[in-house]
Design an enzyme around this catalytic site. Structure first.
Site, PDB file in Angstrom:
ATOM      1  N   ASP A  57     -17.002   6.069 -59.151  1.00 60.63           N
ATOM      2  CA  ASP A  57     -16.363   7.215 -58.485  1.00 60.63           C
ATOM      3  C   ASP A  57     -16.720   7.263 -57.007  1.00 60.63           C
ATOM      4  OD1 ASP A  57     -19.003   7.855 -59.241  1.00 60.63           O
ATOM      5  OD2 ASP A  57     -18.579  10.002 -59.411  1.00 60.63           O
ATOM      6  N   GLY A 160     -31.266  15.919 -67.848  1.00 61.86           N
ATOM      7  CA  GLY A 160     -31.596  14.504 -67.836  1.00 61.86           C
ATOM      8  C   GLY A 160     -30.962  13.713 -68.952  1.00 61.86           C
ATOM      9  N   SER A 164     -24.361  15.474 -67.200  1.00 64.92           N
ATOM     10  CA  SER A 164     -24.066  16.235 -65.976  1.00 64.92           C
ATOM     11  C   SER A 164     -24.524  17.682 -66.030  1.00 64.92           C
ATOM     12  CB  SER A 164     -22.575  16.158 -65.641  1.00 64.92           C
ATOM     13  OG  SER A 164     -22.212  14.847 -65.333  1.00 64.92           O
ATOM     14  N   SER A 165     -25.760  17.892 -66.435  1.00 65.57           N
ATOM     15  CA  SER A 165     -26.306  19.251 -66.409  1.00 65.57           C
ATOM     16  C   SER A 165     -26.371  19.776 -64.988  1.00 65.57           C
ATOM     17  CB  SER A 165     -27.699  19.277 -67.041  1.00 65.57           C
ATOM     18  OG  SER A 165     -28.578  18.388 -66.365  1.00 65.57           O
ATOM     19  N   ASP A 210     -18.291  14.012 -61.892  1.00 62.74           N
ATOM     20  CA  ASP A 210     -18.927  15.037 -62.717  1.00 62.74           C
ATOM     21  C   ASP A 210     -18.340  16.415 -62.444  1.00 62.74           C
ATOM     22  OD1 ASP A 210     -20.454  12.897 -63.432  1.00 62.74           O
ATOM     23  OD2 ASP A 210     -22.279  13.584 -62.441  1.00 62.74           O
ATOM     24  N   ASN A 257     -34.176  11.510 -64.846  1.00 62.01           N
ATOM     25  CA  ASN A 257     -34.274  12.474 -63.754  1.00 62.01           C
ATOM     26  C   ASN A 257     -33.645  11.879 -62.503  1.00 62.01           C
ATOM     27  OD1 ASN A 257     -35.135  14.117 -61.540  1.00 62.01           O
ATOM     28  ND2 ASN A 257     -36.720  14.972 -62.875  1.00 62.01           N
ATOM     29  N   TYR A 266     -30.165   5.681 -58.535  1.00 64.49           N
ATOM     30  CA  TYR A 266     -28.834   6.142 -58.132  1.00 64.49           C
ATOM     31  C   TYR A 266     -28.525   5.856 -56.658  1.00 64.49           C
ATOM     32  CZ  TYR A 266     -24.644   8.980 -58.605  1.00 64.49           C
ATOM     33  OH  TYR A 266     -23.333   9.402 -58.654  1.00 64.49           O
TER      34      TYR A 266
END
Length: 516
Positions: A57, A160, A164-165, A210, A257, A266
């Site tokens: 994305d 985690g 997508s919390s 997300d 995390n 990431y």
């Protein structure tokens, strides 16, 4: 007409509304106990599971997620305070109450990313909501601070877990802040646009999948989310199958995390694909639009320039499936030629700078200064290969979903093969699969899963499995015995129920008003 974020008077947007009533009542009761009054409204946004298309994305390639019924709900009311502030309470005692003081001069709040608390995600939402009001509705504030709020948060999206919390809480919070400050209607397009960058303020260089999936989710539909030429989400029905298709989500219980591991996971992947785009552009004598999160070119930008400028072909609109499949197939093969054997091992900073014809100082300033990263070698070839092949797989699934002549007898096996291929790429090329993810994946594939893959950022978190209703019981039993009870012998039935969940595509962000 622009589609607005909906407002509901009841909980009928859930697949099983009655099961949600106790949770909502507990949220309201907690709010009344904490603040001595009832909330004005409840803001809600769901998590998501990505069926195909991870880590593409932020390269502006399309993805295929769906919203799920795991969600974040926030009870909210305005309050009078001599000092403008937000009082935050969470129904989960692991998240301690916080008070966020707002600047008294009406300026936008800042985030101290080095002080990592759950309240920072709310601060991110305050930033994007405040800036949106200043942009579109400055008269609502007139130079004054945002309103003081009392907020109680309840979330069922595992932290985690790769679902997508963080996006769910940022979107729900932004939506609630806007409504409390007088923005009674907001389009799904605007809510997505402003929340896409929210997590950047805590140092996580996210794309937009997300947030878009959380906002645009629809019951019983997956979303084809495009980022070029513009951000848009198109729902697609999942065709009926016999036996009926089911999606199962399994949490590895290895927490990913994203914030703490971002420099080596990431954020580093974002840098590697940006370097990949610029190297391919230099090899082919192309100039790319500098429109990535790092203000560099993107692999989608390279693809567009390569076929239009170098090969003089028509621009791709992102929707012509056959054209996209053809072009991404070609690029997936060309990558093998464009990188030498030694470069496929990886680049040091000095080697990457030399490949781009710039100094180490300039390379560092351009690629390594905006977000923190750490590495010994940049795995540019591997990440680039994954992005092209994963983007190809999205279109292959979309072709299956949209083809009226698809063979119902082979639809599930074809879909599952593509998911399995995606997992192999995530493991071998993108390196965001841990051994626990691989083990859970292997158990699932051997016991009734047609296709299994990591979903979301990876590095732990959750997997999504494609199966059928007749195989669900055996699949869940095998996963319980061969993974969960093996690694977590004291796991409770309640914990298992939260870790292994059958899910359906769900409604996206909304406001809930009225008695529950």
């Amino acid at each position: 007409m622009t589609e607005l974020v909906p407002v509901f008077k009841d909980l009928q947007f859930y697949s099983s509304p009655d099961t949600q009533i106790p949770r909502y009542r507990h949220l309201v009761e907690t709010f009344s106990k904490e603040f001595g009054e009832k909330p004005l409204f409840i803001s809600r946004s769901p998590g998501r599971v990505n069926l195909i298309g991870d880590h593409i994305d932020y390269c502006y390639f399309s993805v295929l997620p769906m919203a799920i019924e795991y969600d974040v709900i926030e009870a909210i009311n305005t309050t009078e305070s001599s000092t403008p502030r937000i009082s935050l309470v969470n129904t989960d005692s692991n998240f301690k109450p916080e008070v966020l003081d707002l600047p008294t001069d009406g300026s936008v709040i800042k985030v101290d990313a080095s002080h990592n608390t759950w309240g920072n995600y709310y601060r991110c939402s305050l930033i994007v909501a405040h800036e949106f009001i200043l942009e579109k509705y400055p008269e609502l504030l007139g130079g004054r601070p945002l309103k003081s709020l009392n907020v109680v948060v309840d979330g069922t999206v595992p932290s985690g877990g790769g679902l997508s919390s963080s996006a769910a809480i940022c979107v729900a919070s932004t939506l609630g802040i806007l409504r409390a400050n007088g923005v009674k209607q907001i389009s799904k397009q605007d809510l997505t646009r402003i929340t896409v960058v929210s997590e950047h303020y805590v140092g996580v260089n996210t794309g937009g999948m997300d947030q878009c999936a959380s906002v645009y989710g629809e019951k019983n539909k997956v979303l084809f989310i495009e980022f070029k030429p513009k951000l848009q989400a198109t729902p697609f029905e999942i065709p009926p199958t016999k036996p009926a298709l089911s999606f199962l989500i399994t949490n590895t219980l290895v927490q990913a995390n994203k914030k703490d591991s971002a420099p080596v996971n990431y954020n580093l992947r974002v840098v590697e694909v940006a370097v990949g785009a610029e190297i391919l552009a230099r090899i082919n004598g192309l100039q790319l639009p500098q429109d990535s999160n790092l203000n560099t070119g993107t692999l989608r930008g390279f693809m567009d320039a390569y076929f239009t400028e170098k090969l003089n072909q028509p621009a791709w609109d992102g929707r012509n499936i056959e054209s996209g499949i053809s072009r991404l197939t070609e690029l997936s093969l060309k990558v093998e030629e464009w990188f030498t054997d030694s470069e496929k091992v990886g680049f040091s900073t000095e080697e990457a700078a030399a490949r781009l014809g710039v100094s180490v100082e300039d390379f560092t300033k351009r690629f390594l200064s905006l977000f923190p990263v750490r590495y010994s070698k940049l795995k540019v070839y591997q990440r680039t290969k994954h992005v092209f092949t994963e983007s190809l797989r999205v279109l292959q699934v979309l072709k299956l979903l949209s083809d009226p002549k698809r063979n119902p007898d082979t639809f599930l096996s074809q879909f599952g093969d593509i998911m399995n291929s995606s997992q192999d790429s995530l493991r071998d090329l993108f390196n965001n699969s841990r051994v626990e993810c691989d083990e859970l994946n292997d158990v699932a594939r051997a016991n009734g899963s047609i296709g299994s893959r990591i979903t979301g950022a990876g590095f732990g978190g959750s997997l999504v499995h494609l199966t059928t209703e007749d195989k669900l019981e055996g699949l869940i039993s095998a996963l319980t015995e061969k993974y969960y009870k093996k690694h977590f012998p004291h796991i409770t039935e309640e914990e298992l129920a939260e870790a292994v969940v059958v899910t359906k595509p769900a409604t996206g962000s909304c406001i809930v008003e009225g008695p529950i």
